[in-house]
Every structure is written in structure tokens, then in C-alpha cells.
Motif scaffolding. Structure first.
Motif, mmCIF file in Angstrom:
data_model
loop_
_atom_site.group_PDB
_atom_site.id
_atom_site.type_symbol
_atom_site.label_atom_id
_atom_site.label_comp_id
_atom_site.label_asym_id
_atom_site.label_seq_id
_atom_site.Cartn_x
_atom_site.Cartn_y
_atom_site.Cartn_z
ATOM 1 N N ARG A 128 33.780 83.190 64.380
ATOM 2 C CA ARG A 128 32.346 83.170 64.699
ATOM 3 C C ARG A 128 31.649 81.960 64.090
ATOM 4 N NH1 ARG A 128 30.594 88.179 66.517
ATOM 5 N NH2 ARG A 128 28.453 87.479 66.118
ATOM 6 N N ALA A 129 32.068 81.531 62.890
ATOM 7 C CA ALA A 129 31.389 80.419 62.212
ATOM 8 C C ALA A 129 32.420 79.631 61.424
ATOM 9 C CB ALA A 129 30.288 80.956 61.310
ATOM 10 N N GLU B 277 26.322 85.994 59.239
ATOM 11 C CA GLU B 277 27.359 86.117 60.265
ATOM 12 C C GLU B 277 28.085 87.446 60.137
ATOM 13 O OE1 GLU B 277 27.587 84.083 62.665
ATOM 14 O OE2 GLU B 277 26.160 82.630 61.848
#
Length: 933
Positions: free
Chosen positions: A590-591, A751
């Protein structure tokens, strides 16, 4: 209101548990009411000269120079020709006051007494000075008054120099010793023309005490291997030779003067003392003169396998090691004064040059003196214990005491002196063991009470978490259920029973607190039994496997933190493991940038626990680099956030000023270090800048915007500026690296919330600390919140042990405070070092406060989990406390419990301070309102 009440109750409970350790382990071993005991025979000496070279290591005195000569030729000659020498083994804490108490009073002061003040007696005690006819003392104002204040009568005379003379930045600290020698010389010169003073000096049982602080001061300022420290030893040696000559001349060489030269403690290579390193605990002891054995040449190997004899080239002269407390009975025996009443020292007979009868009588006196303490201790404990519960010390019952003393007296009358000495030594050994037995008599009882209360409190906190912050399937019929009257009656009966029991035993007031506190705690636990029913009912709907994994990992993590107290490298293992977190979860996908930043930050921080806590050589260039790194990271953040969270025009001057201050503070240590090296003292401008920066460090951030990252950046700049002034090397890099990781943690938790599917996520750049929190948007606890709480505890421990800690006085480097002051002041210096330790705490606390706001979770819920984790650690350390082994092992085990308990109490208070620090703003002026028509 409920949160405040809970906080106050929790604070009270932890304060009680914290204080309990002092009643269990730190009570004074001293007793009073003994009869003074003195050897009945004529002593060999009329006077004693005690010379204490503060901070002198044994190897620094005994080791020869490369050319084979000694830096202390006079004392070396005494060792090889005139006297007896050895090593005096000190106990921890190896500090100035406890060392002198052991030397002159014969007992080892409580570790806790170090915190009760340096210039006052924490307890009243007897000493050789008090038992003497007259005592004349010269030296430090920090040491001499504590013996004169405790002395009875007016027979002790002290001469001290001003406290301001103890300056680590002085051009030559050896002048402190020169002052003492000059004063003693003047004293004896004046005595020749003062008939009353001369008459007093010519009497017997007199003591002259010369406290020489120059070596210790030079060691702190320049390190023990420095030219200043070693030259000071030579100066002391010359001074001792001159003093002996003056004293012998004054008393017409009557051969009735005994001399004892020793040290209160040693010093590490990095200029500190306080722990149990051999360089601190091995001190020299040289005795000569009346009643002392002359040098004894030996040809056979001596019973010491530490290698020092060969290293010091003294294997041909008999070495006699003693415990530091043994010196007090030696001095008392030489001049014939009663042994100090509280002494636990054993007379070292190999130092005495006297008849076997004198040695036997002296040892018998020593045994009776220690037995007297045992009798008083036993009587006190017997009077405060029910007869059917009292268990006497079996190896030394009243009948065995009488048997020992009677048999020893008979052996002396029969002139079987060696047998009498052996019997007296056995009596001393049993008496000392008995003193420990009765001193620890109530320890098991009190320990059980504290543990019972501790387990009850932790159970109650867990139930509160489940009841108020967890989504459980609740039974409506139990919501309004009140505790049964029978439970209340049972608790009342238990309270009355415990109170009556303690009254009968005439227990101290604190015993009532420790024994009665578990009653209301367990009443609260049993009252919440319905919550356990709700948990059991909700079990089928819970992800049990995930719960099990979480609790196993947290339990393993807690053990890792416990081990890290003994081995700091375990923090490196923990940080390395934390660096893998994004990769074993869904966060990396995701990040990626934030995940990589997290891993890199953890690995960079993991390097600090591998660095030495103590013994680091100052490297001011690293302090400058840390300042530049702070400026670079701050400038990068301000530039990168110019579009997302632009600074308000009114805030820009403050950040510019703070960055300029960081630049100045990065340069001040270098300028101060250079000035001190050139022996020009501490520049006044540097001192003004340092104290001004310290005083403003908590106020300046309150002037900045309360938007999250603006306030955090202001806090970071303000605290780092102070930290730079308190740094001497690589530790200055710790706050920038820690702050970087904390910044990444805040972002990556956002996140993690998305990965959990938490709705209503708010952009970090728009969050304001001072904004009113919408309670309706607060969510219930999830399993991931346990991880967040554990991360917080882990980072708190890392902040504590990352670059050193206040648990060991040994990690104290006086050079760290030289930007603020150089005159010796233990309280101000200790306070500055404490603030240095707290700064990383505040950085982590502010980060945790931010995460609580950003994750929309009640601060109370996360803090309760933190409380449970820290309490479990404290309970673990309570079981690890030991009263056996070396003094260092005992002190370390106790300090670990005290640290964790202090940390828990401290975090409870610091959480309130941090909330104010992040959410409040000071307005020095208000903008005028604009009115439009």
C-alpha cells in the motif's frame, strides 16, 4: 471526571508499590543501643593520621612507569620497606560519601541513601572520629561536615575550602590538595606557640584526617590516564612525605604515630564512578608507623590470582587485601578507641605488629562489638513478632552466643591465642549472617502482599479495558447488577483481621498500606466479574487464532524488553524485527516509500544500542554533525510541505529563529570544549546561551501553531537544541534519528488504519491538536491497538537505553554538562543529566499523542494497554530482585524494578504534560480585530 479519578487511583497504587521496594530492600541496617567495646590492653599508637586520596585507583598508584620508577616514590618505599600494603575492596555504590562512611564508620551505607542528600547524614551513626579524644580534619565541604554533625561533643574540628573551588574547569585541581597540605603545615606551626592546642595534640587517641579531592576532580575533568591525574598522584606523594616529616618532628619522633593511606573509590577510564567495575572497586591501602607490620618479604607465590602482583612488580612483598569496612576497626585498634558501634568490619590482623595476646583481645572485642548489634537486632524483631510466629536464627541462639563468648574468654586466659582468634572469627561470621537474617525477616511477608496487590491491580485494568473499550456481547441483565453484600462483608472482615494482626505485632504504618491495599483492589476485580462472563459469551465471534498470535508475540516482546535491561543489544534485535513489520503485513504493497522509510529508520536506530554506554571519548565533531542533520531534515520538511501544510506568516519567524538557535547550539559545545582544553574556563556567553536555551525549551513550542506537524517540528527543534548542549559525541545523533522514525510511524499508522478498513480517516495535514475531539467518532479497541501500545513501550525503553541511562551512575559523564557549569554540584548536574534522558521520552510521548489523535482512539484506551504491559514488566522485575551475590548484582536487580515502576508513574504524569505541550498555545499578542462598515 472518571478518567481523572482513575488516574489518581492508579498513581496512588503505583506510588505505594514503588515505595514498598524501599521498605523491603532499602531499610537502614543500623541499630542503636549497643555498648561500646574497646580492647583492654595498651594500644601501640597515641595518634592516627588518615590520608584519603579521593578517586585514586589502585593500579594508578602501584603501577610503575616505563623506566621502572614509581610516580609515588615515597609511598613505594613505604610499601617495600616500612609498612603493609594491599587492595581495599569497596562495595557499590562506589561514591564519595558511602566510601568515606565505610572507611571511618565501618559499615556500607544503603544504596538508597545516595539520593537522600550529599551533605547530610541520612542516618545517625558512630565513627572512629566520634570515638576519638580529638579529631582534626581538612578537606572538602561535602564530606567533613557529615562526620562532625553526627559526632557527640565538641571534639571534632573541621577545616574546609569553599565549595566553589571544586571546579572541573579549573586550570589545576591539584590545588585542592595543596590547600590541605598547606593548612596542616600551618596548623602544626601554630601549635608550637599555642600551649593549649599543643597540650591537646600531645594527648592520646587523637585522629588527623586529610581528605585529598584533587585526584578525583582531575579524573572527572581530564580522565584517569591524563597527565593532570597522574601528576596529581605525584603531588600527593610529595605532600604525604612532607606531612609525615612535619608530624614526626612535632612529636619528637616518639614512634607513637600510625599512618593509613587509602582511597574511598577508584575511577573508570572515562572518568566516572558509582558502579562495580574493578577500576572503581579496587583502591590502594598502605599502612605504616606505630603498631603496623613492616614490609614482609615473601618468596612463595601469594594467594592472589588476579595478575596484579606481577603487573605492579610487587610479588616479592606481602600483599594483604581487606574489605573497605575493615579499615575502621584497624584504625580503632591502633589507637585504642572503642570500635564504631555500627561497624561490620573485621580486624585485619596481618596489618598489626603486636603481641598474640593483643591480637586475640582485639579480635574478641571485634566479635563482641558485632555480636552486640546482632543481639539488638534480634531483640527488636522478637518484640514485634508474635511468639508462636517468631523463628530465631538457629546458628546463633542465645545459648550458642553464651557458649561462643565463654569459650573464647577461656582460650585467651589459657593463652591459646590462635584458637581464640579462630573462634572469634567464626562468631563474627555467624553474627554478620544473623544481622542479614533479621534485617530480611519480613521480606517474604511484605513481598507476597505487594505481589498480591500488583496482580489484582493488573487484573482490574484488564477488566476495565474489556468493559469500556472492547466490543463484547453484553448481557443486559448484568449491566445494572450491583456487588453482593456478602462480598463487601467479606472484604470488611479481611480488613479488620489484617489490621488486628498488624496492631498486635506493632508493625510500622507502611505495613498497613502494603497489606490493606490489595483488599479494595481485589474487591474491584470481583465486582467486575460480569465482564468475564461477557468475554466468555463473545468468544465464539472473536478471531481466536489471531488473538492467540497477538498475545504470544506481545508476551515474547515483553520478555525481550526485560532481557534488554541486562543486554542492551536486545534492543537492536527488537528494532531489526520491527523493521520487517511492513513486509509481513499488507503495508508494503500500500505504501512502499513509507514502508522502506520505516525499515531504514529502525535499522539506523538499531545501531545506537550497540554503541558503548560509557567510556566514549568525546567527539565534538559528531555533535556539530547532529546539529547540521537536524537543520537539514527540518529544512527538507518545511520545503516538502510548503503546499500541503504551508506555514502561516506569523509562524515563519519562530521557525527561522529556532533553526538559528540549533545552529548556535551545535557550535557552543565545540567552543566550550576548546576553551576547557586550553584551560581558559567556561566562557560566560556560552553559559548564558546554554541556560537560556534550557529555560525556553518548553515555552518556545507553545508559541507555534497547533497543527500536528508544525507543533511536532517546533518541539523537535527546541528539544534537540538543548540535547546538543548536553552531548559530547555520537549520542547527539540519537534525537534526529529517533524523530525521523517517529515521523514515519505517524504516517504509516494512517496506512495501517486504511488496511483495517477504518472509516472516517482524516488527513494528517489537516489535524489540529487543539481541535475539540468528537467523542461520537471515537472507535472501540481492535487487536492492532495492542501492537501500537507495545510499539510505544518499546520506543520508550529504547529512548531510555539507546545512548545510556540513569540507572547506572557509571554512565554519568561530567563533560556532558560543561556547557552549563563546571563547578561540582551533584544536584544540578544530576538534574541536567535527567533532563537529557527525558528529552527522547518527550519525543516518543508526543508521537504517541499524535497517533491517538490520528487513529481516532481514546487516549485512555491506548494508555490502559500501555499500563498493563509496563505493569507486567514491573512484576517480572519484582521477582528478579535478589539479595545475594555481588553488590553489583543486588543493586542492578533492585534498580531494574525501580526503573520500571518509576517509568510507569512517570508516564502517567508525562502523558498529562505532553497533552498540554502539544495542544496548548501561548499568544504573546493578539491581532486587532478589523471592523468593516
Amino acid at each position: 471526571m472518571r478518567m481523572i479519578t482513575f488516574l489518581l487511583v492508579g498513581l496512588t497504587v503505583h506510588v505505594v508499590f514503588f515505595i514498598s521496594i524501599f521498605d523491603i530492600y532499602f531499610t537502614s541496617p543500623l541499630v542503636h543501643g549497643m555498648t561500646p567495646q574497646a580492647t583492654p590492653l595498651v594500644p601501640p599508637a597515641s595518634r592516627l593520621v588518615l590520608l584519603v586520596a579521593d578517586g585514586l585507583r589502585a593500579d594508578s598508584l602501584y603501577t610503575l612507569l616505563q623506566n621502572g620508577s614509581s610516580r609515588a616514590p615515597y609511598l613505594r618505599k613505604v610499601i617495600e620497606e616500612r609498612g603493609t600494603w594491599g587492595v581495599s575492596h569497596t562495595h557499590v555504590p562506589t561514591e564519595t560519601r558511602p566510601g568515606h562512611v565505610a572507611l571511618i564508620a565501618g559499615f556500607y551505607e544503603d544504596v538508597s541513601a545516595v539520593a537522600k542528600g550529599w551533605k547530610e547524614n541520612p542516618v545517625e551513626f558512630d565513627s572512629v572520629f566520634n570515638e576519638s579524644r580529638h579529631s582534626w580534619c581538612w578537606g572538602s565541604p561535602d564530606i567533613l561536615p557529615m562526620f562532625s554533625k553526627g559526632a557527640s561533643g565538641d571534639h571534632m574540628y573541621t577545616h574546609t575550602y569553599p565549595a566553589g573551588e571544586e571546579d572541573f574547569a579549573s586550570t589545576d585541581a591539584s590545588r585542592l590538595d595543596t590547600w590541605v597540605f598547606t593548612q596542616v603545615k600551618t596548623f602544626f606551626e601554630s601549635a608550637k606557640s599555642n600551649s593549649s592546642l599543643k597540650a591537646s595534640l600531645l594527648k592520646d587517641r587523637n585522629v588527623f584526617f586529610l581528605h585529598l579531592l584533587g585526584i578525583d576532580t582531575n579524573g572527572h575533568a581530564h580522565r584517569p590516564m591524563s597527565k593532570e591525574y597522574l601528576d596529581n598522584i605525584a603531588l600527593v606523594d610529595t605532600g604525604v612525605a612532607e606531612m609525615v616529616s612535619i608530624i614526626e618532628e612535632f612529636f619528637d619522633n616518639d614512634g607513637r604515630t600510625s599512618y593509613v593511606f587509602t582511597s574511598d573509590h577508584g575511577m573508570t577510564n572515562w572518568g566516572s564512578h558509582g558502579a562495580g567495575h574493578p577500576s572503581e572497586t579496587l583502591t590502594p591501602l598502605v599502612a605504616w608507623g606505630a603498631g603496623v607490620n613492616s614490609a614482609h618479604k615473601v618468596t612463595e607465590p601469594q594467594p592472589y590470582d588476579d595478575g596484579y602482583l606481577q603487573e605492579w612488580n610487587l610479588q616479592h612483598t606481602r600483599r594483604v587485601d581487606v574489605n573497605q569496612a575493615d579499615i575502621a576497626p584497624l584504625m580503632a585498634s591502633l589507637i585504642g578507641v572503642p570500635f564504631p558501634l555500627n561497624s561490620v568490619g573485621v580486624l585485619p590482623l596481618l596489618y598489626l605488629n603486636n603481641s598474640d595476646q593483643f591480637k586475640a583481645e582485639s579480635m574478641y572485642t571485634n566479635a563482641i562489638q558485632i555480636l552486640e548489634q546482632f543481639k539488638v537486632k534480634m531483640t527488636q524483631k522478637k518484640e514485634t513478632t508474635l511468639s508462636f510466629l517468631f523463628t530465631p536464627y538457629q546458628p546463633l541462639t542465645e545459648s550458642k552466643q553464651a557458649e561462643f563468648t565463654h569459650k573464647a574468654r577461656i582460650l585467651i586466659q589459657l593463652e591459646k591465642y590462635e584458637d581464640a582468634i579462630s573462634l572469634c572469627q567464626a562468631l563474627i561470621s555467624r553474627s554478620l549472617e544473623g544481622l542479614v537474617y533479621y534485617h530480611n525477616y519480613d521480606r517474604f511477608f511484605l513481598g507476597c502482599s505487594v505481589v498480591f496487590g500488583f496482580v489484582g491491580w493488573t487484573s482490574y485494568v484488564v477488566l476495565v479495558i474489556l468493559k469500556t473499550h472492547a466490543s463484547l456481547d453484553r448481557n443486559p441483565s448484568l449491566l445494572r447488577q450491583t456487588p453482593s453484600r456478602s462480598l463487601a462483608r467479606l472484604c470488611m472482615c479481611v480488613t479488620v483481621g489484617i489490621t488486628v494482626f498488624l496492631l498486635i505485632q506493632r508493625s510500622p504504618v507502611t505495613y498497613y498500606i502494603y497489606c490493606l491495599l490489595p483488599v479494595p483492589v481485589w474487591y474491584s476485580v470481583l465486582k467486575e466479574s460480569g465482564t468475564l462472563t461477557d468475554l466468555i459469551r463473545s468468544a465464539p465471534s472473536l478471531p481466536l487464532w489471531k488473538c492467540f498470535c497477538y498475545f504470544v508475540l506481545v508476551a515474547f516482546g515483553i520478555e525481550l524488553l526485560v532481557v534488554s535491561f541486562f543486554h542492551r543489544a536486545m534492543l537492536t534485535v527488537g528494532l531489526t524485527s520491527l523493521s520487517l513489520w511492513p513486509f509481513v503485513s499488507s503495508l508494503f504493497g500500500r505504501a512502499k516509500v513509507r514502508a522502506l522509510s520505516w525499515s531504514l529508520g529502525c535499522l539506523c536506530l538499531a545501531a545506537f544500542p550497540l554503541m558503548p554506554v560509557v567510556g566514549r571519548e568525546p567527539n565534538i565533531h559528531l555533535v556539530t554533525c547532529a546539529g547540521l542533520l537536524t537543520l537539514f531534515t527540518s529544512a527538507c520538511y518545511l520545503w516538502s510541505s510548503r503546499h500541503r501544510t504551508p506555514l502561516h506568516l506569523s509562524d515563519r519567524p519562530q521557525f527561522v529563529a529556532q533553526m538559528l538557535l540549533v545552529a548556535v547550539c551545535a557550535y557552543v559545545p565545540s567552543l566550550t570544549h576548546s576553551s576547557l582544553q586550553q584551560k581558559q574556563g567556561l566562557p560566560l556567553l556560552n553559559q548564558i546561551i546554554s541556560w537560556t536555551t534550557l529555560a525556553s525549551s518548553l515555552l518556545v513550542p507553545l508559541l507555534s501553531s497547533t497543527r500536528i506537524f508544525h507543533r511536532l517540528l517546533s518541539i523537535f527543534l527546541s528539544l534537540t537544541a538543548t540535547y546538543l548542549l548536553l552531548s559530547t559525541g555520537s549520542e547527539a545523533l540519537f534525537p534526529p534519528v529517533l524523530s525521523w522514525l517517529m515521523f514515519v510511524w505517524i504516517n504509516i499508522e494512517q496506512e495501517a488504519m486504511l488496511a483495517q478498513g477504518v472509516s472516517g480517516r482524516q488527513e494528517l495535514s489537516t489535524i489540529d491538536f487543539s481541535a475539540n475531539i468528537d467523542i461520537t467518532k471515537m472507535r472501540q479497541l481492535k487487536l492492532d491497538d495492542i501492537r501500537r501500545s507495545y510499539f510505544f513501550v518499546f520506543f520508550i525503553i529504547t529512548a531510555f537505553f539507546g545512548t545510556g541511562n540513569i540507572a547506572s551512575i557509571n554512565s554519568f559523564d561530567p563533560a556532558s554538562v560543561y556547557c552549563f557549569l563546571t563547578v561540582f554540584n551533584p544536584f544540578i548536574m544530576g538534574g541536567l543529566m535527567m533532563w537529557k534522558v527525558i528529552i527522547p521520552f518527550i519525543i516518543v510521548m508526543c508521537t504517541f499523542e499524535t497517533i491517538q489523535v490520528a487513529t481516532q482512539l481514546s487516549s485512555r484506551s491506548l494508555f490502559l494497554i500501555v499500563l498493563v504491559i509496563s505493569d507486567l514488566m514491573a512484576l517480572h522485575f519484582f521477582f528478579l530482585v535478589q539479595d545475594y551475590g555481588s553488590w553489583l548484582d543486588i543493586g542492578t536487580s533492585i534498580s531494574h524494578y525501580v526503573i520500571v515502576m518509576s517509568m510507569t508513574i512517570f508516564l502517567m504524569l508525562l502523558s498529562v504534560v505532553t497533552h498540554t505541550f502539544t495542544s496548548k498555545r501561548l499568544l504573546l499578542w493578539r491581532r486587532p480585530k478589523m471592523h468593516f462598515t
